[in-house]
Design a protein around this motif. Structure first.
Motif, PDB file in Angstrom:
ATOM      1  N   ILE A  64       0.856  -1.185   0.000  1.00 23.44           N
ATOM      2  CA  ILE A  64       0.000   0.000   0.000  1.00 23.44           C
ATOM      3  C   ILE A  64       0.889   1.231   0.000  1.00 23.44           C
ATOM      4  N   ASP A  65       0.579   2.191  -0.846  1.00 31.70           N
ATOM      5  CA  ASP A  65       1.198   3.516  -0.820  1.00 31.70           C
ATOM      6  C   ASP A  65       0.109   4.469  -0.349  1.00 31.70           C
ATOM      7  N   TYR A  66       0.224   4.944   0.878  1.00 32.39           N
ATOM      8  CA  TYR A  66      -0.856   5.704   1.524  1.00 32.39           C
ATOM      9  C   TYR A  66      -0.412   7.146   1.754  1.00 32.39           C
ATOM     10  N   GLN A  67      -1.145   8.107   1.153  1.00 40.94           N
ATOM     11  CA  GLN A  67      -0.816   9.527   1.254  1.00 40.94           C
ATOM     12  C   GLN A  67      -2.076  10.318   1.624  1.00 40.94           C
ATOM     13  N   PRO A  68      -2.498  10.259   2.891  1.00 40.46           N
ATOM     14  CA  PRO A  68      -3.759  10.918   3.275  1.00 40.46           C
ATOM     15  C   PRO A  68      -3.738  12.434   3.113  1.00 40.46           C
ATOM     16  N   GLU A  69      -2.562  13.063   3.342  1.00 34.75           N
ATOM     17  CA  GLU A  69      -2.500  14.519   3.210  1.00 34.75           C
ATOM     18  C   GLU A  69      -2.772  14.951   1.776  1.00 34.75           C
ATOM     19  N   SER A 113      -5.275  -1.043  -7.587  1.00 35.32           N
ATOM     20  CA  SER A 113      -6.142   0.130  -7.526  1.00 35.32           C
ATOM     21  C   SER A 113      -5.786   1.146  -8.605  1.00 35.32           C
ATOM     22  N   THR A 114      -6.807   1.888  -9.036  1.00 37.02           N
ATOM     23  CA  THR A 114      -6.615   2.967  -9.999  1.00 37.02           C
ATOM     24  C   THR A 114      -6.893   4.327  -9.384  1.00 37.02           C
ATOM     25  N   SER A 115      -7.703   4.367  -8.317  1.00 31.40           N
ATOM     26  CA  SER A 115      -7.960   5.630  -7.627  1.00 31.40           C
ATOM     27  C   SER A 115      -8.562   5.362  -6.255  1.00 31.40           C
ATOM     28  N   TRP A 116      -8.288   6.294  -5.323  1.00 29.08           N
ATOM     29  CA  TRP A 116      -8.873   6.266  -3.990  1.00 29.08           C
ATOM     30  C   TRP A 116      -9.725   7.517  -3.818  1.00 29.08           C
ATOM     31  N   GLN A 117     -10.863   7.379  -3.148  1.00 27.95           N
ATOM     32  CA  GLN A 117     -11.697   8.539  -2.834  1.00 27.95           C
ATOM     33  C   GLN A 117     -11.671   8.771  -1.323  1.00 27.95           C
ATOM     34  N   GLU A 121      -9.374  13.124   5.361  1.00 25.07           N
ATOM     35  CA  GLU A 121      -8.331  12.105   5.331  1.00 25.07           C
ATOM     36  C   GLU A 121      -8.908  10.700   5.510  1.00 25.07           C
ATOM     37  N   GLU A 122     -10.236  10.600   5.488  1.00 29.42           N
ATOM     38  CA  GLU A 122     -10.892   9.309   5.682  1.00 29.42           C
ATOM     39  C   GLU A 122     -11.106   8.621   4.340  1.00 29.42           C
TER      40      GLU A 122
END
Length: 201
Positions: A64-69, A113-117, A121-122
């Motif tokens: 996982i590459d997670y970038q909430p900001e 994955s192709t996109s996160w919504q 930051e949730e």
């Protein structure tokens, strides 16, 4: 091509600013490695309008590459189809056969994955492509929860959550018994946990 000193300095300055901007974005990127012991894909499917059969795939791997900001994310998951388990050996054998998943021919499935919504930051949904039974089609996973915490066991940050979706199995060529009353829709529940890799922040 000849450049004036003034133009050359301006080009270098622009390049430096662009590089710093890229480093800033990368600096907020955190790479997490999936924990196979806390990552699984479980399914439920109607059994000819009577009961509901359930099973799962285990030992999943990926990152996982997670970038909430930045409200960005990426997840890549490898699913070993031979790990399928329903708790009933005979049923497992049938599902692994050419009638269904044909594990001998297609030993691995993938989700990318192709996109996160996001909402703030949730994490809300994750869209991506599911490769199963030799075919690839888009799906949307809805997050029922997602969180990060400092693991006292692993002594690093862990992020993960639960996601769910319903797919039409016939899109992936899994058509057995659909003409005999066995429903084509399969509910998937994906459990994911991943730990921060050393050197990422």
């Amino acid at each position: 091509m000849n450049l004036s000193i003034k133009t050359l300095k301006r080009t270098i300055a622009i390049t430096a600013v662009s590089s710093l901007g890229m480093l800033s974005v990368l600096g907020h990127s955190a790479i997490y490695e999936l924990d196979p012991s806390h990552t699984a894909a479980r399914f439920t499917v109607d059994h000819f309008g009577t009961s509901t059969n359930a099973g799962g795939f285990y030992g999943l791997t990926g990152m996982i590459d997670y970038q909430p900001e930045a409200q960005k994310g990426f997840v890549g998951i490898t699913i070993p189809m031979g790990s399928l388990s329903t708790g009933i050996k005979g049923f497992d054998k049938h599902l692994k056969s050419a009638d269904f998943f044909d594990v001998a021919k297609y030993p691995t499935a993938y989700f990318k994955s192709t996109s996160w919504q996001f909402d703030g930051e949730e994490v809300q949904t994750v869209k991506g492509d599911l490769t199963l039974h030799g075919q690839t089609h888009p799906i949307t996973l809805t997050a029922t929860k997602f969180n990060c915490y400092d693991s006292p066991v692993l002594e690093t940050q862990v992020c993960g959550g639960d996601f769910e979706t319903t797919i039409d199995r016939t899109k992936w060529g899994l058509t057995t018994y659909t003409d005999g009353g066995m429903m084509k829709d399969i509910k998937l529940v994906i459990q994911v946990e991943a730990s921060l890799k050393d050197g990422n922040s």
